[in-house]
Design a protein around this motif. Structure first.
Motif, mmCIF file in Angstrom:
data_model
loop_
_atom_site.group_PDB
_atom_site.id
_atom_site.type_symbol
_atom_site.label_atom_id
_atom_site.label_comp_id
_atom_site.label_asym_id
_atom_site.label_seq_id
_atom_site.Cartn_x
_atom_site.Cartn_y
_atom_site.Cartn_z
ATOM 1 N N GLY A 45 -12.433 -5.236 -10.708
ATOM 2 C CA GLY A 45 -11.461 -6.046 -11.457
ATOM 3 C C GLY A 45 -10.185 -5.325 -11.855
ATOM 4 N N PHE A 46 -9.963 -4.113 -11.314
ATOM 5 C CA PHE A 46 -8.703 -3.424 -11.633
ATOM 6 C C PHE A 46 -7.569 -3.967 -10.763
ATOM 7 N N PRO A 47 -6.458 -4.366 -11.363
ATOM 8 C CA PRO A 47 -5.288 -4.691 -10.551
ATOM 9 C C PRO A 47 -4.769 -3.426 -9.851
ATOM 10 N N LEU A 48 -4.134 -3.612 -8.699
ATOM 11 C CA LEU A 48 -3.627 -2.469 -7.927
ATOM 12 C C LEU A 48 -2.112 -2.534 -7.812
ATOM 13 N N THR A 49 -1.483 -1.353 -7.927
ATOM 14 C CA THR A 49 -0.070 -1.246 -7.585
ATOM 15 C C THR A 49 0.055 -0.117 -6.568
ATOM 16 N N LEU A 50 0.825 -0.350 -5.527
ATOM 17 C CA LEU A 50 0.921 0.639 -4.444
ATOM 18 C C LEU A 50 2.383 1.014 -4.219
ATOM 19 N N HIS A 51 2.655 2.326 -4.120
ATOM 20 C CA HIS A 51 3.988 2.740 -3.665
ATOM 21 C C HIS A 51 4.117 2.248 -2.232
ATOM 22 N N PHE A 52 5.191 1.526 -1.965
ATOM 23 C CA PHE A 52 5.248 0.784 -0.709
ATOM 24 C C PHE A 52 6.590 0.990 -0.004
ATOM 25 N N ASN A 53 6.502 1.441 1.235
ATOM 26 C CA ASN A 53 7.703 1.563 2.097
ATOM 27 C C ASN A 53 8.897 2.181 1.374
ATOM 28 N N GLU A 54 8.636 3.340 0.758
ATOM 29 C CA GLU A 54 9.724 4.049 0.067
ATOM 30 C C GLU A 54 10.670 4.662 1.108
ATOM 31 N N ILE A 55 10.106 5.022 2.255
ATOM 32 C CA ILE A 55 10.938 5.499 3.371
ATOM 33 C C ILE A 55 10.585 4.665 4.599
ATOM 34 N N GLU A 56 11.482 4.684 5.586
ATOM 35 C CA GLU A 56 11.310 3.798 6.736
ATOM 36 C C GLU A 56 10.020 4.120 7.514
ATOM 37 N N GLU A 57 9.663 5.406 7.555
ATOM 38 C CA GLU A 57 8.446 5.805 8.295
ATOM 39 C C GLU A 57 7.192 5.122 7.736
ATOM 40 N N ASN A 58 7.218 4.709 6.462
ATOM 41 C CA ASN A 58 6.024 4.084 5.866
ATOM 42 C C ASN A 58 5.790 2.652 6.365
ATOM 43 N N VAL A 59 6.800 2.064 7.015
ATOM 44 C CA VAL A 59 6.673 0.649 7.414
ATOM 45 C C VAL A 59 5.471 0.452 8.337
ATOM 46 N N SER A 60 5.136 1.480 9.131
ATOM 47 C CA SER A 60 4.020 1.338 10.082
ATOM 48 C C SER A 60 2.689 1.075 9.374
ATOM 49 N N GLU A 61 2.545 1.484 8.108
ATOM 50 C CA GLU A 61 1.261 1.210 7.443
ATOM 51 C C GLU A 61 1.351 0.025 6.477
ATOM 52 N N SER A 62 2.439 -0.723 6.561
ATOM 53 C CA SER A 62 2.602 -1.781 5.560
ATOM 54 C C SER A 62 1.557 -2.887 5.677
ATOM 55 N N SER A 63 1.135 -3.232 6.920
ATOM 56 C CA SER A 63 0.159 -4.330 7.014
ATOM 57 C C SER A 63 -1.173 -3.891 6.410
ATOM 58 N N SER A 64 -1.488 -2.604 6.561
ATOM 59 C CA SER A 64 -2.714 -2.080 5.969
ATOM 60 C C SER A 64 -2.648 -2.160 4.428
ATOM 61 N N LEU A 65 -1.516 -1.784 3.851
ATOM 62 C CA LEU A 65 -1.386 -1.840 2.384
ATOM 63 C C LEU A 65 -1.405 -3.287 1.878
ATOM 64 N N LEU A 66 -0.705 -4.154 2.600
ATOM 65 C CA LEU A 66 -0.617 -5.539 2.107
ATOM 66 C C LEU A 66 -1.944 -6.279 2.252
ATOM 67 N N SER A 67 -2.762 -5.839 3.222
ATOM 68 C CA SER A 67 -4.011 -6.579 3.459
ATOM 69 C C SER A 67 -4.999 -6.426 2.297
ATOM 70 N N ILE A 68 -4.767 -5.437 1.423
ATOM 71 C CA ILE A 68 -5.672 -5.288 0.276
ATOM 72 C C ILE A 68 -5.250 -6.224 -0.872
ATOM 73 N N GLN A 69 -4.144 -6.905 -0.664
ATOM 74 C CA GLN A 69 -3.605 -7.850 -1.657
ATOM 75 C C GLN A 69 -3.305 -7.173 -3.005
ATOM 76 N N PRO A 70 -2.337 -6.243 -2.964
ATOM 77 C CA PRO A 70 -1.964 -5.550 -4.210
ATOM 78 C C PRO A 70 -1.344 -6.526 -5.215
ATOM 79 N N ASP A 71 -1.432 -6.160 -6.486
ATOM 80 C CA ASP A 71 -0.894 -7.024 -7.544
ATOM 81 C C ASP A 71 0.575 -6.741 -7.821
ATOM 82 N N ARG A 72 0.986 -5.489 -7.528
ATOM 83 C CA ARG A 72 2.415 -5.155 -7.629
ATOM 84 C C ARG A 72 2.706 -4.109 -6.561
#
Ligand code: 6MZ
Length: 334
Positions: free
Chosen positions: A190-217
């Motif tokens: 029941g913990f909400p999640l916040t993820l540092h997301f696509n701070e640099i362009e190289e991180n875009v490749s893992e964005s679908s993986s991060l979003l699939s966990i349905q972060p809260d922020r």
């Protein structure tokens, strides 16, 4: 609404701060105070200065090697936490979610548990001008066992103010996918999640993986392709915006080009945050001033931003309701 200068108005405005790393939030005064405590044992600390500009984001993370020497025992951690809370309160932040990565130090005997115990003991000190909660951070460089240990600690300290779990750390290190089971377990509890997301362009490749966990922020969300924008808008995920941090880390070129501008146009929820007010020398009120000056926001619009931020907090509905009432009462008087 008022006769105050923009800076004065931004200080007086009641605010919500949701993206503030504890060890990045030590003010220069607190750093000096902690250097005084430590300098007999470590004289070299006295010579260190936080640089006032960075060439790139890679220059940012090594700064913590110095800061961590200042907060390597429980009493220093308590001093740092108390000073940070006082400084946010003075800037009229009424609700603060500090975040921190549990850390141990074998020399001083500090354990990850005693570290968190020190932080939570201070955030629970009763005061009537600010509510403080804690998010525990999993660092990208952690292995899965270490990440699971952070979740164990979040559970152990839940009744002492822990309200969520974060993914942070050097943007070029590690893979979220390796840590996913720990985030899934936090979510199951029941913990909400916040993820540092696509701070640099190289991180875009893992964005679908991060979003699939349905972060809260999401933190930063600087680089959004069509898929990311569609998903984030579709799920109405609030974005923690840290303008000064992005400029000083050179992940965004100018304030005018900052990605907050699309969120403003699209009316997508965001929260103005400081990230690391000690390293970037910028308080919450200053982030409001910069947004106002850059995008021509008036006092009413700034008030709407702070009021809407309350919807994104990780604490319960009772706190949301009280904060909204307090903020609306403030507006009536100004
Ligand atoms: C990613 C960041 C960060 O946890 O020891 N941190 N992680 N992106 C950022 N944007 C600039 N700013 C800070 O606070 C310091 C830690 O927060 C993370 C880094 O992992 C840093 O070591 P705590 O309290």
């Amino acid at each position: 609404m008022s006769d105050l200068s923009l800076s004065q108005f931004c200080v007086q405005l009641p605010k919500v701060e949701l993206h503030a790393h504890l060890n990045g939030s030590l003010s220069p005064a607190t750093m000096r105070e902690l250097v005084e405590r430590k300098k007999a044992a470590k004289p070299e600390l006295a010579n260190f200065q936080i640089p006032d500009s960075l060439d790139r984001i890679d220059d940012f993370f090594p700064l913590f090697k110095f800061i961590y020497q200042l907060t390597d025992d429980e009493e220093s951690v308590r001093i740092a936490t108390r000073n940070i809370i006082n400084e946010f309160a003075k800037d009229n932040v009424k609700y603060l979610e500090l975040r921190t990565t549990p850390r141990k130090n074998d020399e001083t005997g500090m354990t990850k548990h005693s570290y968190l115990s020190a932080v939570t003991s201070v955030i629970q000190e009763a005061r009537n001008d600010i509510i403080v909660k804690l998010i525990v951070s999993i660092d990208r460089r952690n292995n899965l066992d270490e990440a699971q240990e952070v979740v164990d600690l979040a559970l152990a300290f839940r009744s002492q103010g822990v309200v969520g779990v974060d993914l942070c750390g050097d943007v070029k290190v590690g893979l979220f996918e390796n840590l996913r089971p720990a985030f899934e377990r936090a979510k199951q509890h029941g913990f909400p999640l916040t993820l540092h997301f696509n701070e640099i362009e190289e991180n875009v490749s893992e964005s679908s993986s991060l979003l699939s966990i349905q972060p809260d922020r999401l933190g930063h969300a600087t680089f959004l392709d069509d898929y990311c924008r569609k998903t984030i808008y579709g799920q109405n995920i609030p974005v923690e915006i840290c303008m000064t941090s992005n400029i000083l880390c050179k992940t965004v070129k100018t304030f005018e080009e900052h990605h907050i501008k699309e969120l403003l146009v699209d009316k997508h929820p965001f929260i103005l945050c400081t990230d690391d007010k000690g390293v970037f020398f910028s308080e919450s009120s200053n982030e409001y001033r910069i947004a106002a000056e850059t995008f021509n926001l008036n006092e009413e619009e700034l008030f709407t931003i702070t009021l809407r931020s309350i919807d994104a907090i990780f604490a319960g509905d009772d706190i949301k309701k009280t904060l909204k009432q307090d903020f609306l009462n403030w507006r009536k008087k100004h």
